[in-house]
Design a protein around this motif. Structure first.
Motif, PDB file in Angstrom:
ATOM      1  N   SER A 574     -18.183 -26.690 -28.655  1.00 22.42           N
ATOM      2  CA  SER A 574     -16.995 -27.139 -29.373  1.00 22.42           C
ATOM      3  C   SER A 574     -15.747 -26.711 -28.604  1.00 22.42           C
ATOM      4  CB  SER A 574     -16.970 -26.561 -30.794  1.00 22.42           C
ATOM      5  OG  SER A 574     -16.952 -25.145 -30.737  1.00 22.42           O
ATOM      6  N   THR A 576     -11.033 -27.146 -28.903  1.00 21.27           N
ATOM      7  CA  THR A 576      -9.864 -27.604 -29.653  1.00 21.27           C
ATOM      8  C   THR A 576      -9.194 -28.741 -28.885  1.00 21.27           C
ATOM      9  OG1 THR A 576      -9.540 -25.377 -30.520  1.00 21.27           O
ATOM     10  CG2 THR A 576      -7.687 -26.902 -30.686  1.00 21.27           C
ATOM     11  N   ALA A 577      -8.786 -29.772 -29.615  1.00 19.50           N
ATOM     12  CA  ALA A 577      -8.102 -30.908 -28.986  1.00 19.50           C
ATOM     13  C   ALA A 577      -6.894 -30.430 -28.190  1.00 19.50           C
ATOM     14  CB  ALA A 577      -7.667 -31.919 -30.050  1.00 19.50           C
ATOM     15  N   PHE A 623      -9.712 -32.972 -24.245  1.00 19.58           N
ATOM     16  CA  PHE A 623      -9.951 -34.087 -25.149  1.00 19.58           C
ATOM     17  C   PHE A 623      -8.750 -34.251 -26.072  1.00 19.58           C
ATOM     18  CE2 PHE A 623     -14.165 -32.808 -23.830  1.00 19.58           C
ATOM     19  CZ  PHE A 623     -14.809 -34.030 -23.640  1.00 19.58           C
ATOM     20  N   SER A 626      -9.974 -35.597 -31.991  1.00 15.56           N
ATOM     21  CA  SER A 626     -10.971 -34.735 -32.619  1.00 15.56           C
ATOM     22  C   SER A 626     -12.220 -35.547 -32.974  1.00 15.56           C
ATOM     23  CB  SER A 626     -10.393 -34.090 -33.879  1.00 15.56           C
ATOM     24  OG  SER A 626     -10.029 -35.092 -34.805  1.00 15.56           O
ATOM     25  N   HIS A 629     -17.889 -35.884 -29.565  1.00 14.97           N
ATOM     26  CA  HIS A 629     -17.835 -36.640 -28.304  1.00 14.97           C
ATOM     27  C   HIS A 629     -19.198 -36.528 -27.612  1.00 14.97           C
ATOM     28  CE1 HIS A 629     -13.377 -37.304 -28.046  1.00 14.97           C
ATOM     29  NE2 HIS A 629     -13.455 -36.405 -29.024  1.00 14.97           N
ATOM     30  N   ILE A 653     -14.938 -31.630 -31.151  1.00 13.01           N
ATOM     31  CA  ILE A 653     -13.524 -31.350 -30.887  1.00 13.01           C
ATOM     32  C   ILE A 653     -12.787 -31.275 -32.224  1.00 13.01           C
ATOM     33  CG2 ILE A 653     -11.427 -32.138 -29.752  1.00 13.01           C
ATOM     34  CD1 ILE A 653     -13.660 -31.295 -27.842  1.00 13.01           C
TER      35      ILE A 653
END
Length: 676
Positions: A574, A576-577, A623, A626, A629, A653
């Motif tokens: 995982s 964070t955008a 990325f 969110s 992906h 994300i």
């Protein structure tokens, strides 16, 4: 064990003695559990592993325990125990126990759980406090477990006399197929020629599994299960009579098949087709009643006719008698009235007449309508259209038109004038008129046509950036994907326009459209050597064109001696955008590898192809959106090497910095630390 030797039990004979016993009952197993147990020795160490249920179902909890004992006078301290399980089983948090007492995990992975004690916490055999020790772990069976396949379990440990690494000792776990049930929702209202939705509910299946619907022994169609376990099919019966309808779930690799009970469905005859014709006078005066008449065939129909003036009902529905319905009606407004007649009746197909126009006039004063409008306008900009009626009438409306197309709704006359704010959307010459409807005491009138030239406003094009993503290597005779990403100078994806791919100065096929910032062409090279690939974006009225930097694709001929390759992908679970994450791919073959790796987010390339360095390619990427992906890595191949693709890995994300689970790449267990 003696001294500090390291033990590894393998399938080779003579390494350790092994006995396997299928247990008839297991005290803590669930109802219907099929426990299994086995015992083996390694030197003076004796191990007994027990699985509470060796044939569980999806969602069941399976408990695995390993008992450690010593068979001679030399004692041993157990430092750590690693329980290895199939990756489709998920460790139940807080379930680890040592001698029945809960124990916190020291570490865990997708296929193991590990506990670790102090150097003197777990003595076995002839040591102070020495006794047998039992290590217990519980797992939940996942939906992705293969069914009917023996899934191996085993354990490793480290102790004061060395480490024990045991490969696939067991007992194995074989997940049973789901038991399914199928029910068909009640079917009613079936009629020849009318679509009817059949709905089946399946328990034990999975989203996307097919369900077949049958009329007797004949299959009439299929539907796929949705997330709620429901499949539907639109059935249009072609003949009347009794039908035997059922739904059948054929079963899958994960679930056994089942079928619903048979329903007896009575299919009614099709409604009788009707036609309706309308007779009205061509002209009428306001205040004077006229006869509206509708004829419905066949004349045996039973039902009513609703007369309409445009979209407005005229009076109440009129009953049909001997195929005819008549209505006496008085028009209250002058103008053109499009009249229709709509027949409806039980057992009959509704029908609507062709419209017939009644021109309603007032035998009173003539009027003159004058249009005032600008000679030019811009698309997207509002302009004022004005009409004045002389002499000033007491009521009525003005309908502005562009040719024969009405511009908005009719506008009421106020003090002899009607105005309309209108925005033109198409360029060209527009012929605008204003038609006065007439009113009590005033005749209708239409203005002379006013010509308006409508043009688009001047738009300053914005810059674009075109980026080419191609593999560094390719093979003749094999289709190779060439990708282009087009964005505005502000970083937004572009939609519209085309991209022309070129090999040197030669076009590669026709231009291809750009959608959401991405396009591609699949090209087959026919000649070996270095090919200079370029791409040019055409631009659109609001966007400038741009050309990507040319990239070299080294094309070689495939050979039967080309070595197979394998590509592995590692991504974080995982992120964070907006924050950078590292995507890492490695390519292995029987010898040295070269070429490039292209990373993909779904079907969209991430940046450009990355050259391999010592068999690895890495890319830092942020990325923007969110969600989940799906990432893959595609190796281009090279001279003497075949291309390959990685498995799909997912990254979750988020926008809050939380780190829910994903599917990071997992490496080999070899080299993990066990014990001291």
């Amino acid at each position: 064990m003696t001294g500090k030797t390291t033990r590894r039990l393998t399938a080779a004979a003579g390494v350790a003695a092994l006995s396997v016993t299928l247990v008839g009952a297991f005290g803590t197993g669930s109802a219907g559990a099929d426990p299994a147990s086995l015992t083996w020795t390694d030197g003076a160490s004796k191990f007994t592993r027990t699985v509470s249920n060796s044939t569980p179902n999806e969602g069941d909890t399976v408990t695995v325990s390993t008992k450690f004992e010593r068979t001679n006078g030399v004692g041993e301290y157990i430092y750590a125990v690693k329980d290895v399980h199939p990756a489709c089983l998920t460790y139940v948090d807080g379930s680890a126990k040592v001698n029945g007492t809960a124990r916190q995990l020291e570490s865990q992975g997708s296929d193991f759980a590990r506990v670790q004690g102090t150097v003197v916490e777990w003595p076995v055999g002839a040591l102070a406090g020495g006794k047998p020790h039992t290590f217990e772990f519980s797992y939940r069976v996942g939906a992705d477990c293969a069914r009917g396949v023996a899934l191996p379990t085993t354990m490793h440990y480290s102790g004061s006399l060395g480490d024990g690494t045991y490969s696939d000792k067991g007992p194995a776990v074989t997940v049973s197929k789901n038991v399914s049930s199928t029910s068909l929702a009640a079917v009613s209202g079936a009629q020849v020629g009318k679509s009817l939705t059949l709905s089946a509910t399946v328990t034990g299946g999975a989203q996307g599994d097919p369900v077949d619907f049958y009329d007797g022994t004949a299959k009439i169609g299929s539907g796929a299960l949705n997330g709620s376990g429901v499949a539907t099919f639109a059935w249009t019966p072609s003949t009347a009579g009794a039908r035997s309808v059922k739904a059948k779930f054929a079963g899958t690799a994960f679930a056994n098949g089942s079928e619903s009970a048979v329903q007896s469905v009575q299919v009614a005859e099709a409604d009788v087709v009707t036609t309706t014709t309308l007779q009205v006078p061509p002209t009428a005066f306001t205040g004077t009643p006229v006869k509206l008449s509708a004829t419905v065939a066949p004349n045996s129909v039973s039902g009513t006719v609703q007369f309409r003036d445009g979209n407005t009902n005229i009076g109440a529905p009129v009953a049909v008698s001997n195929g005819v319905a008549d209505l006496s009606y008085t028009f209250t407004t002058a103008g053109s009235h499009p009249i229709t007649a709509v027949f409806t009746g039980a057992g009959f197909v509704s029908s609507t007449s062709a419209p017939a126009t009644v021109s309603v006039t007032v035998p009173d004063r003539a009027t003159t309508t004058t249009l005032t409008a600008p000679s030019s306008a811009k698309t997207g900009a509002s302009v004022t259209l004005s009409a004045s009626v002389s002499p000033t009438p007491a009521g009525g409306t003005v309908q502005f038109k562009d040719g024969v197309t009405a511009l908005g709704a009719p506008v009421a006359i106020v003090n002899g004038t009607a105005t309309l704010e209108h925005t033109f959307t198409s360029v060209g010459s527009h012929s605008v008129t204003a038609t006065y409807s007439g009113a009590a005491g005033f005749e209708p009138s239409t203005s002379s046509a006013g010509s308006m030239s409508v043009t688009d406003p001047v738009v300053t094009p914005r810059g674009t950036v075109t980026m080419l993503s191609v593999p560094g290597e390719a093979k003749t005779g094999a289709a190779t994907d060439l990708w282009v990403t087009v964005r505005t100078s502000a970083g937004d994806p572009v939609s519209g326009g085309t991209v022309q791919f070129r090999d040197g100065g030669a076009d590669l096929g026709a231009p291809v459209a750009v959608n959401n910032g991405v396009t591609r062409v699949s090209h087959t090279f026919t000649a070996v050597g270095a090919h200079s690939i370029s791409a040019a974006y055409s631009g659109v009225p609001a966007l400038d064109g741009s050309t990507a930097v040319a990239r070299i694709v080294n094309v070689t001929a495939p050979a039967s001696t080309d070595a197979d390759t394998a590509t592995a992908l590692t991504v974080p679970a995982s992120a964070t955008a907006g924050s950078n994450v590292k995507l890492w791919a490695s390519v292995v073959a029987s010898g040295a590898v070269s070429g490039t790796v292209q990373f993909f987010d779904g079907d969209t390339p991430i940046g450009e192809a990355v050259a391999l360095v010592d068999g690895a390619a890495t890319l830092d990427h942020a990325f923007a959106s969110s969600g989940i992906h799906r990432i893959t890595a595609v190796y281009s191949g090279a001279a003497g090497l075949k291309g390959s693709s990685s498995d799909v890995r997912t990254i979750d994300i988020t926008t809050t910095g939380t780190t829910p689970g994903g599917t990071p790449g997992t490496g080999s267990l070899a080299g993990l630390p066990f014990g001291s």
